[in-house]
Scaffold this motif. Structure first.
Motif, PDB file in Angstrom:
ATOM      1  N   PHE A  68      35.128  50.887 101.941  1.00 44.51           N
ATOM      2  CA  PHE A  68      34.276  50.239 100.939  1.00 44.51           C
ATOM      3  C   PHE A  68      35.097  49.762  99.745  1.00 44.51           C
ATOM      4  N   VAL A  69      35.981  50.620  99.248  1.00 38.00           N
ATOM      5  CA  VAL A  69      36.818  50.246  98.103  1.00 38.00           C
ATOM      6  C   VAL A  69      37.717  49.066  98.461  1.00 38.00           C
ATOM      7  N   LEU A  70      38.301  49.087  99.645  1.00 35.36           N
ATOM      8  CA  LEU A  70      39.186  47.993 100.067  1.00 35.36           C
ATOM      9  C   LEU A  70      38.425  46.670 100.136  1.00 35.36           C
ATOM     10  N   LEU A  71      37.219  46.678 100.697  1.00 38.16           N
ATOM     11  CA  LEU A  71      36.432  45.447 100.779  1.00 38.16           C
ATOM     12  C   LEU A  71      36.063  44.933  99.388  1.00 38.16           C
ATOM     13  N   TYR A  72      35.719  45.841  98.481  1.00 36.27           N
ATOM     14  CA  TYR A  72      35.383  45.410  97.118  1.00 36.27           C
ATOM     15  C   TYR A  72      36.604  44.818  96.423  1.00 36.27           C
ATOM     16  N   LEU A  73      37.755  45.453  96.592  1.00 39.36           N
ATOM     17  CA  LEU A  73      38.976  44.934  95.973  1.00 39.36           C
ATOM     18  C   LEU A  73      39.310  43.539  96.486  1.00 39.36           C
ATOM     19  N   LEU A  74      39.217  43.341  97.783  1.00 37.58           N
ATOM     20  CA  LEU A  74      39.496  42.026  98.363  1.00 37.58           C
ATOM     21  C   LEU A  74      38.460  41.000  97.922  1.00 37.58           C
ATOM     22  N   GLY A  75      37.197  41.412  97.823  1.00 39.49           N
ATOM     23  CA  GLY A  75      36.150  40.492  97.365  1.00 39.49           C
ATOM     24  C   GLY A  75      36.395  40.010  95.950  1.00 39.49           C
ATOM     25  N   CYS A  76      36.882  40.895  95.081  1.00 41.64           N
ATOM     26  CA  CYS A  76      37.182  40.482  93.701  1.00 41.64           C
ATOM     27  C   CYS A  76      38.349  39.502  93.656  1.00 41.64           C
ATOM     28  N   ILE A  77      39.335  39.691  94.516  1.00 44.61           N
ATOM     29  CA  ILE A  77      40.450  38.746  94.562  1.00 44.61           C
ATOM     30  C   ILE A  77      39.958  37.370  94.996  1.00 44.61           C
ATOM     31  N   VAL A  78      39.085  37.331  96.004  1.00 44.32           N
ATOM     32  CA  VAL A  78      38.536  36.055  96.469  1.00 44.32           C
ATOM     33  C   VAL A  78      37.742  35.385  95.350  1.00 44.32           C
ATOM     34  N   ALA A  79      36.902  36.150  94.654  1.00 39.83           N
ATOM     35  CA  ALA A  79      36.112  35.593  93.555  1.00 39.83           C
ATOM     36  C   ALA A  79      37.015  35.071  92.443  1.00 39.83           C
ATOM     37  N   TYR A  80      38.107  35.770  92.177  1.00 41.29           N
ATOM     38  CA  TYR A  80      39.042  35.347  91.132  1.00 41.29           C
ATOM     39  C   TYR A  80      39.696  34.023  91.489  1.00 41.29           C
ATOM     40  N   ALA A  94      50.021  38.542  85.699  1.00 38.58           N
ATOM     41  CA  ALA A  94      49.420  39.597  84.893  1.00 38.58           C
ATOM     42  C   ALA A  94      49.675  40.969  85.511  1.00 38.58           C
ATOM     43  N   PHE A  95      49.935  41.926  84.662  1.00 31.96           N
ATOM     44  CA  PHE A  95      50.112  43.299  85.127  1.00 31.96           C
ATOM     45  C   PHE A  95      48.806  43.853  85.671  1.00 31.96           C
ATOM     46  N   THR A  96      47.686  43.364  85.132  1.00 30.10           N
ATOM     47  CA  THR A  96      46.371  43.808  85.610  1.00 30.10           C
ATOM     48  C   THR A  96      46.177  43.476  87.078  1.00 30.10           C
ATOM     49  N   THR A  97      46.433  42.223  87.442  1.00 32.56           N
ATOM     50  CA  THR A  97      46.215  41.806  88.824  1.00 32.56           C
ATOM     51  C   THR A  97      47.251  42.404  89.768  1.00 32.56           C
ATOM     52  N   LEU A  98      48.451  42.638  89.277  1.00 34.33           N
ATOM     53  CA  LEU A  98      49.440  43.302  90.112  1.00 34.33           C
ATOM     54  C   LEU A  98      49.042  44.757  90.367  1.00 34.33           C
ATOM     55  N   THR A  99      48.457  45.406  89.358  1.00 32.60           N
ATOM     56  CA  THR A  99      47.937  46.756  89.567  1.00 32.60           C
ATOM     57  C   THR A  99      46.793  46.744  90.568  1.00 32.60           C
ATOM     58  N   TRP A 100      45.941  45.720  90.480  1.00 31.22           N
ATOM     59  CA  TRP A 100      44.852  45.568  91.450  1.00 31.22           C
ATOM     60  C   TRP A 100      45.411  45.391  92.866  1.00 31.22           C
ATOM     61  N   THR A 101      46.479  44.618  92.979  1.00 34.58           N
ATOM     62  CA  THR A 101      47.127  44.451  94.279  1.00 34.58           C
ATOM     63  C   THR A 101      47.689  45.770  94.786  1.00 34.58           C
ATOM     64  N   GLY A 102      48.193  46.604  93.875  1.00 35.59           N
ATOM     65  CA  GLY A 102      48.656  47.926  94.269  1.00 35.59           C
ATOM     66  C   GLY A 102      47.526  48.786  94.820  1.00 35.59           C
ATOM     67  N   LEU A 103      46.341  48.688  94.217  1.00 36.74           N
ATOM     68  CA  LEU A 103      45.177  49.394  94.750  1.00 36.74           C
ATOM     69  C   LEU A 103      44.846  48.913  96.161  1.00 36.74           C
ATOM     70  N   VAL A 104      44.928  47.596  96.356  1.00 34.99           N
ATOM     71  CA  VAL A 104      44.671  47.042  97.691  1.00 34.99           C
ATOM     72  C   VAL A 104      45.689  47.587  98.689  1.00 34.99           C
ATOM     73  N   LEU A 105      46.959  47.602  98.297  1.00 40.73           N
ATOM     74  CA  LEU A 105      48.008  48.085  99.191  1.00 40.73           C
ATOM     75  C   LEU A 105      47.779  49.541  99.574  1.00 40.73           C
ATOM     76  N   ALA A 143      47.785  55.712  90.696  1.00 43.09           N
ATOM     77  CA  ALA A 143      47.234  56.858  89.994  1.00 43.09           C
ATOM     78  C   ALA A 143      47.426  56.754  88.483  1.00 43.09           C
ATOM     79  N   VAL A 144      48.424  55.990  88.024  1.00 48.45           N
ATOM     80  CA  VAL A 144      48.751  55.942  86.601  1.00 48.45           C
ATOM     81  C   VAL A 144      48.478  54.568  85.985  1.00 48.45           C
ATOM     82  N   PHE A 145      48.839  53.495  86.667  1.00 48.06           N
ATOM     83  CA  PHE A 145      48.737  52.165  86.080  1.00 48.06           C
ATOM     84  C   PHE A 145      47.319  51.785  85.636  1.00 48.06           C
ATOM     85  N   PRO A 146      46.252  52.142  86.370  1.00 46.13           N
ATOM     86  CA  PRO A 146      44.912  51.788  85.875  1.00 46.13           C
ATOM     87  C   PRO A 146      44.594  52.352  84.506  1.00 46.13           C
ATOM     88  N   TRP A 147      45.149  53.521  84.160  1.00 46.62           N
ATOM     89  CA  TRP A 147      44.951  54.045  82.812  1.00 46.62           C
ATOM     90  C   TRP A 147      45.512  53.079  81.769  1.00 46.62           C
TER      91      TRP A 147
END
Length: 336
Positions: A68-80, A94-105, A143-147
């Motif tokens: 579920f988390v993976l599908l939501y992460l990919l959906g946000c990338i598509v919307a972006y 952006a460091f934000t989107t690279l962190t998001w990509t790390g979550l996807v990975l 575990a750390v970058f989203p903070w």
């Protein structure tokens, strides 16, 4: 020649000779001669079972949540990307989107591990330690970058969104700057992956690499847009207090690393306490069952049978005396 035996020098990494006294040298993987230099990263503590199991969820439920988390992460990338009408190269700035990509990975790797585990009943075995380091490093980052992303955005960069909010802006920014931390905290709660305080070089190296990448972007994109391009205003040396803000971001990395590792330690300690309580109760039950030998069980059954026989005899005796009384009375009358 004196006839003395000349011993050849031990080969490096074999754990023979002078290296045998060092326990780390005996476990040194041959494909990693620099093992001793990165031992503080604790990459040998990686366990494939920790990736696919949880103390609170079954492997199937854990896999479902990560899907579920993976599908939501990919959906946000598509919307972006769809909103930008063309492929947005700023996504890789952006460091934000690279962190998001790390979550996807990380979630993609975790889903692959979970599917393999449920289908085969075995864990994905990594032959080379470098793969273990990559898998664990992906979790160490998410575990750390989203903070850092959430705190820096809502404290420094959220002004334009709060002044002129739009539906798309709220959805994207809340997802990238708030839900990223939610997903990270949920993953921290349900998984069994450990973190260590000595892993701070991973964050420092990645932060320095991103800082270098940000200034490379300034060199590349500034001639194209006609002004000094900085993905974040505080990276521009001309911005007031930019140095102070940048130093604060570096300190934030260190603080949130310590906070995250502490949360992992507390989580593991609580789970260990629960495991000790369960173990003590199970051990007590087993000892109680072991103390009750078969002879004791037979004796208890014999006593129970005797008690039942005595109660039956007591119930039958009064009825017998009552049946004898009328007979005695009839015999007396006949004698008279």
């Amino acid at each position: 020649m004196s006839g003395a035996t000349v011993q050849s020098a031990p080969r490096r990494g074999t754990g023979v000779g002078s290296h045998s006294a060092d326990p780390k040298a005996a476990t040194c993987p041959p494909e990693f001669p620099w093992y001793r230099k990165v031992a503080y990263l604790h990459y040998t503590a990686y366990d494939a079972e920790r990736m696919v199991t949880s103390r609170w969820l079954s492997p199937k439920m854990l896999l479902g949540w990560r899907c579920f988390v993976l599908l939501y992460l990919l959906g946000c990338i598509v919307a972006y990307q769809v909103e930008s009408e063309v492929f947005n190269f700023v996504y890789f700035s952006a460091f934000t989107t690279l962190t998001w990509t790390g979550l996807v990975l990380f979630n993609f790797i975790a889903v692959l591990h979970g599917i393999y585990y449920l289908r085969t009943g075995r864990h994905i075995d990594h032959r080379y330690r470098s793969l273990n380091l990559i898998v664990w490093g992906s979790y160490v980052c998410v575990a750390v970058f989203p903070w850092v992303v959430s705190v820096v955005y809502w404290s420094v960069l959220s002004g334009p969104l709060l002044k002129t909010p739009t539906t798309y802006g709220i959805f994207i920014n809340v997802s990238f700057h708030a839900l990223n931390l939610v997903f990270s905290l949920v993953e921290l709660t349900i998984n069994r992956i450990p973190l260590f305080f000595t892993q701070w070089p991973i964050y420092l190296i990645i932060a320095l690499l991103y800082l270098a990448w940000a200034y490379v972007q300034n060199v590349i994109f500034s001639p194209l847009v006609g002004y000094d391009f900085y993905i974040y205003p505080f990276l521009n040396p001309k911005t007031p207090f930019s140095g102070v803000i940048l130093a604060g971001v570096v300190i934030a990395f260190i603080i949130f690393h310590a906070v995250t590792v502490s949360l992992h330690k507390i989580r593991d300690r609580q789970r260990k306490d629960v495991a000790v309580i369960v173990r003590d109760r199970v051990t007590g039950a087993l000892l109680t069952a072991a103390e009750t030998s078969p002879k004791d069980v037979a004796a208890e059954e014999a006593k129970a049978n005797d008690r039942e026989a005595g109660s039956v005899q007591e119930a039958v005796t009064p009825k017998a005396s009552e049946s004898q009384k009328p007979v005695d009375t009839v015999e007396i009358i006949e004698q008279k």
